[in-house]
Design an enzyme around this catalytic site. Structure first.
Site, short mmCIF file in Angstrom:
data_model
loop_
_atom_site.label_atom_id
_atom_site.label_comp_id
_atom_site.label_asym_id
_atom_site.label_seq_id
_atom_site.Cartn_x
_atom_site.Cartn_y
_atom_site.Cartn_z
N LYS A 118 -5.02 -4.52 -30.51
CA LYS A 118 -5.09 -5.82 -31.17
C LYS A 118 -4.71 -5.72 -32.65
O LYS A 118 -4.20 -6.68 -33.23
CB LYS A 118 -6.50 -6.40 -31.03
CG LYS A 118 -6.79 -7.03 -29.68
CD LYS A 118 -5.99 -8.30 -29.45
CE LYS A 118 -6.45 -9.06 -28.23
NZ LYS A 118 -5.65 -10.30 -28.01
N GLU A 131 -13.18 -7.22 -32.92
CA GLU A 131 -13.18 -5.77 -32.69
C GLU A 131 -12.28 -5.05 -33.70
O GLU A 131 -12.37 -3.83 -33.86
CB GLU A 131 -12.72 -5.45 -31.27
CG GLU A 131 -13.71 -5.84 -30.19
CD GLU A 131 -14.92 -4.91 -30.12
OE1 GLU A 131 -14.77 -3.72 -30.44
OE2 GLU A 131 -16.01 -5.40 -29.75
#
Length: 358
Positions: free
Chosen positions: A159, A132
């Site tokens: 992240k 992602e």
């Protein structure tokens, strides 16, 4: 010297497979679990009830957002390897709880790294990163370690912080810290709100007469899907190298959500006929004409990630890692497991029954 692993997120899909893998290699395994009002250990109950429990396998109540807790546990356990798998890991949900996602998925990584820096000695660290990060821009595919990041969700942004703070601690404090940029990896243990498991579980419920149809969001989205059991070996291999680095793990092929749906129904001998496009797209049983699949706009994300396709060449060359389970085998495994779970029969048995009724 005894290898001692500390796994955050041990009750999740990846954590359960990793715990099994490390125990088979002779590790002493410690896992962090939160204490909810309802048990959340279903994926590791078979280990809890095995001879490993409290001999080679230990659970500790903890939360990765609690830095004092992490400091104490790292000091007490003295792990040789830490695998940080814990996160608020659902992309769609991250739009609903962006602040919590930033804390649980991003800042908690810093807290764990700091606990290791202060108390961890020569501990090696694995950070669960994600495809992602790339944002799925078609012109960047296939994505590799050199592809620029462009996260399109609060989860991806969190992240991104985890990725760079891991690199920063590696370079600033000479820590052995790796990022594993894993593309989508699935299994029968996948959470029910992830699209692959949502598909196979819904089909099983339809067969059992418990659900009328399967409703999805963007069926044109393309993903690089592999088997989670293959990917945990890659995590371990990263920490066995002479030098810490970051690696993409992927299958080097991509499939649409629609293809996954077709393959899952196909395992039961059902062929779909799709009509329409976008929110008006519908999938019918080619034989009976029954509506089986439709699109619900509520399942579209505010910012769509269209195209994920990973290039694992570096991991294959330097780690000797390669996936064993291909796309069709993955779908077959998941569809069969959910049909057994819901209806008590295998996919093969269902197909045979269908032939007998013809």
């Amino acid at each position: 010297m005894q290898n001692v692993a500390l796994i955050t997120g041990i009750t999740g899909q990846d954590g359960s497979y990793l715990a099994e893998f490390l125990l088979e290699k002779g590790y002493e395994v410690h896992g962090l679990v939160r204490r909810p009002s309802i048990s959340n250990t279903a994926r590791i109950d078979h280990i809890i009830h095995s001879d490993y429990h409290k001999v080679k396998f230990f659970l500790h109540f903890a939360d990765t957002t609690d830095s004092s807790n992490l400091m104490r546990l790292v000091a007490e356990i003295r792990p040789t390897e830490v695998y940080n798998l814990a996160a608020q890991s659902h992309v769609g949900v991250s739009f609903e709880v962006p602040e919590y996602t930033a804390e649980a998925t991003g800042v908690s990584t810093l807290k764990l790294l700091e606990a290791i820096r202060v108390n961890g000695g020569n501990c090696r660290y694995y950070q669960a990163s994600t495809s992602e990060l790339f944002g799925g821009l078609p012109e960047t595919a296939p994505q590799s370690e050199k592809t620029p990041f462009y996260p399109k969700s609060p989860y991806g942004a969190a992240k991104l912080y985890s990725y760079w703070i891991t690199v920063n601690y590696r370079e600033s404090y000479n820590m052995f810290a790796c990022n594993g940029i894993l593309f989508n990896h699935e299994s029968p243990r996948r959470g029910e709100n992830f699209v692959t498991r949502k598909i196979t579980l819904a089909i099983a419920n339809m067969i059992a007469g418990k659900q009328e149809k399967l409703s999805l969001g963007n069926m044109n989205a393309k993903r690089d899907w592999g088997f989670a059991g293959d990917y945990v070996k890659g995590m371990w291999l990263m920490l066995q190298q002479d030098k810490a680095d970051d690696y993409v793990l992927a299958t080097n092929e991509t499939h649409t959500v629609r293809e996954f749906v077709e393959a899952a129904f196909g395992e039961l001998g059902i062929t779909l006929r799709f009509e329409g496009s976008g929110v008006n797209e519908k999938g019918y049983d080619e034989k009976t004409g029954k509506l089986l699949v439709d699109v619900n706009p509520e399942f579209y994300r505010p910012a769509e990630v269209e195209y994920l396709w990973g290039n694992p060449a570096k991991a294959e060359k330097e780690l000797g890692w390669k996936r064993d389970v291909d796309f069709r085998a993955l779908v077959r495994m998941m569809m069969d497991a959910d049909l057994r779970l819901v209806a008590g029969i295998s996919s093969a048995e269902y197909r045979e029954n269908g032939k007998e009724e013809q």
